[in-house]
Design an enzyme around this catalytic site. Structure first.
Site, PDB file in Angstrom:
ATOM      1  N   ALA A  11       0.807  -1.227   0.000  1.00  0.00           N
ATOM      2  CA  ALA A  11       0.000   0.000   0.000  1.00  0.00           C
ATOM      3  C   ALA A  11       0.836   1.272   0.000  1.00  0.00           C
ATOM      4  O   ALA A  11       0.329   2.348   0.308  1.00  0.00           O
ATOM      5  CB  ALA A  11      -0.950  -0.001   1.194  1.00  0.00           C
ATOM      6  N   VAL A  61       5.724  -9.639   2.810  1.00  0.00           N
ATOM      7  CA  VAL A  61       4.545 -10.488   2.983  1.00  0.00           C
ATOM      8  C   VAL A  61       4.651 -11.807   2.239  1.00  0.00           C
ATOM      9  O   VAL A  61       3.680 -12.565   2.179  1.00  0.00           O
ATOM     10  CB  VAL A  61       3.245  -9.752   2.594  1.00  0.00           C
ATOM     11  CG1 VAL A  61       2.952  -8.631   3.564  1.00  0.00           C
ATOM     12  CG2 VAL A  61       3.305  -9.243   1.160  1.00  0.00           C
ATOM     13  N   ASN A  87      -2.807  -7.266  -1.820  1.00  0.00           N
ATOM     14  CA  ASN A  87      -2.559  -6.485  -3.021  1.00  0.00           C
ATOM     15  C   ASN A  87      -1.094  -6.512  -3.464  1.00  0.00           C
ATOM     16  O   ASN A  87      -0.792  -6.219  -4.614  1.00  0.00           O
ATOM     17  CB  ASN A  87      -2.983  -5.029  -2.756  1.00  0.00           C
ATOM     18  CG  ASN A  87      -2.471  -4.075  -3.809  1.00  0.00           C
ATOM     19  OD1 ASN A  87      -3.003  -4.010  -4.910  1.00  0.00           O
ATOM     20  ND2 ASN A  87      -1.424  -3.328  -3.479  1.00  0.00           N
ATOM     21  N   SER A 140      -6.441 -10.203 -11.409  1.00  0.00           N
ATOM     22  CA  SER A 140      -6.294  -9.510 -12.691  1.00  0.00           C
ATOM     23  C   SER A 140      -7.219 -10.151 -13.708  1.00  0.00           C
ATOM     24  O   SER A 140      -7.336 -11.384 -13.746  1.00  0.00           O
ATOM     25  CB  SER A 140      -4.851  -9.596 -13.182  1.00  0.00           C
ATOM     26  OG  SER A 140      -4.747  -9.088 -14.504  1.00  0.00           O
ATOM     27  N   TYR A 153       2.737 -14.610 -14.988  1.00  0.00           N
ATOM     28  CA  TYR A 153       1.885 -13.714 -14.199  1.00  0.00           C
ATOM     29  C   TYR A 153       0.466 -14.282 -14.100  1.00  0.00           C
ATOM     30  O   TYR A 153      -0.125 -14.319 -13.016  1.00  0.00           O
ATOM     31  CB  TYR A 153       1.871 -12.348 -14.864  1.00  0.00           C
ATOM     32  CG  TYR A 153       0.973 -11.315 -14.229  1.00  0.00           C
ATOM     33  CD1 TYR A 153       1.373 -10.614 -13.103  1.00  0.00           C
ATOM     34  CD2 TYR A 153      -0.268 -11.004 -14.798  1.00  0.00           C
ATOM     35  CE1 TYR A 153       0.555  -9.643 -12.536  1.00  0.00           C
ATOM     36  CE2 TYR A 153      -1.087 -10.037 -14.241  1.00  0.00           C
ATOM     37  CZ  TYR A 153      -0.672  -9.361 -13.109  1.00  0.00           C
ATOM     38  OH  TYR A 153      -1.478  -8.395 -12.556  1.00  0.00           O
ATOM     39  N   LYS A 157      -1.940 -15.328 -10.802  1.00  0.00           N
ATOM     40  CA  LYS A 157      -3.270 -14.759 -10.576  1.00  0.00           C
ATOM     41  C   LYS A 157      -4.351 -15.840 -10.624  1.00  0.00           C
ATOM     42  O   LYS A 157      -5.357 -15.766  -9.910  1.00  0.00           O
ATOM     43  CB  LYS A 157      -3.562 -13.671 -11.615  1.00  0.00           C
ATOM     44  CG  LYS A 157      -2.710 -12.416 -11.450  1.00  0.00           C
ATOM     45  CD  LYS A 157      -2.942 -11.735 -10.111  1.00  0.00           C
ATOM     46  CE  LYS A 157      -2.269 -10.368 -10.059  1.00  0.00           C
ATOM     47  NZ  LYS A 157      -2.468  -9.683  -8.760  1.00  0.00           N
ATOM     48  N   ILE A 186      -5.169  -0.719 -15.159  1.00  0.00           N
ATOM     49  CA  ILE A 186      -5.389   0.531 -14.437  1.00  0.00           C
ATOM     50  C   ILE A 186      -4.029   1.225 -14.319  1.00  0.00           C
ATOM     51  O   ILE A 186      -3.203   0.822 -13.492  1.00  0.00           O
ATOM     52  CB  ILE A 186      -5.982   0.292 -13.036  1.00  0.00           C
ATOM     53  CG1 ILE A 186      -7.222  -0.607 -13.102  1.00  0.00           C
ATOM     54  CG2 ILE A 186      -6.280   1.619 -12.355  1.00  0.00           C
ATOM     55  CD1 ILE A 186      -8.435   0.016 -13.714  1.00  0.00           C
TER      56      ILE A 186
END
Length: 246
Positions: A11, A61, A87, A140, A153, A157, A186
């Site tokens: 974050a 994490v 995230n 995603s 990737y 996901k 995004i």
């Protein structure tokens, strides 16, 4: 939920920072996680400047001991975590199959399968004691849409989506929901400045004729962690302006 303590990983910037700011504006006390303290603190400062409550917690994490320590520190400082937003992510290089090695796939699984697992196990006792909780994974839409060079990737996901659906079945009896938000493209800081040609080309693929913004994703997450979404679990919600329907 009586306790409204949300942990948002990764974050310090981008989607994670926007999610943290949005949850704080909704009244959550936000534990802002990033790999390094200064990044997390920048988001905390922005939240506090708007009258929200937040604290920074640096941790890797993808490391089991670090995640256990992270949740313990948050619980001691703020209270039990009742919403976690997974995230955090790492580098996302485009690699064709001819050049792809297992060592290229593994980092994505570390972020998108191992990290959510460590987080869920660490917060589960507190959520059960609190009588419920929310787990939200940031996936995603690329997993469904597909794109050459992005198989590593997409594998990560896809694993995250599998965890979401399995855990939703397991944890619903405890008042804990598990959902996945699947953004389209995004643009955030790491994408740099987009040319008008790139934006126009992307928008032609969408039903909604504008670029997505981090606030679109954050608003979806904010709904999923709210009491209004208490009967929604195991879902994948695409936030992509209709770029891909499926």
């Amino acid at each position: 939920m009586a306790e409204r303590i949300a942990l948002v990983t990764g974050a310090g910037r981008g989607l994670g920072a926007e999610i943290a700011r949005t949850l704080a504006a909704d009244g959550w006390t936000v534990a802002v996680n990033d790999l390094v303290e200064p990044s997390a603190q920048a988001t905390v400062d922005a939240i506090r400047a708007q009258g929200g409550e937040a604290a920074a917690f640096a941790a890797d994490v993808t490391d089991e001991d670090a995640v256990a320590g992270l949740v313990a520190r948050i619980t001691a400082s703020l209270g039990p975590v009742t919403a976690v937003v997974a995230n955090a992510s790492g580098p996302q290089p485009e690699i064709p199959l001819e050049d792809l090695a297992w060592t290229d796939v593994l980092p994505h699984l570390e972020f998108f399968a191992k990290s959510p697992l460590l987080l869920a196990k660490a917060v589960l006792p507190g959520m059960k004691a609190a009588g419920g909780g929310r787990i939200v994974h940031i996936g995603s839409d690329l997993f469904e849409r597909g794109d050459p060079g992005w198989s590593a990737y997409m594998a990560g996901k896809g694993a995250m989506l599998g965890l979401t659906r399995g855990w939703a079945r397991e944890l619903g009896r405890y008042g804990i929901t598990v959902n996945l938000v699947a953004p389209g493209w995004i643009p955030v800081e790491r994408h740099g400045t987009l040319t008008p040609e790139v934006e126009a080309g992307w928008q032609r693929q969408q039903a909604v004729q504008r670029m997505g913004i981090p606030a679109d994703v954050a608003a979806t997450v904010a709904f999923l962690v709210s009491d209004k979404a208490a009967f929604i679990t195991g879902e994948r919600i695409a936030v992509n302006g209709g770029q891909y329907l499926g």
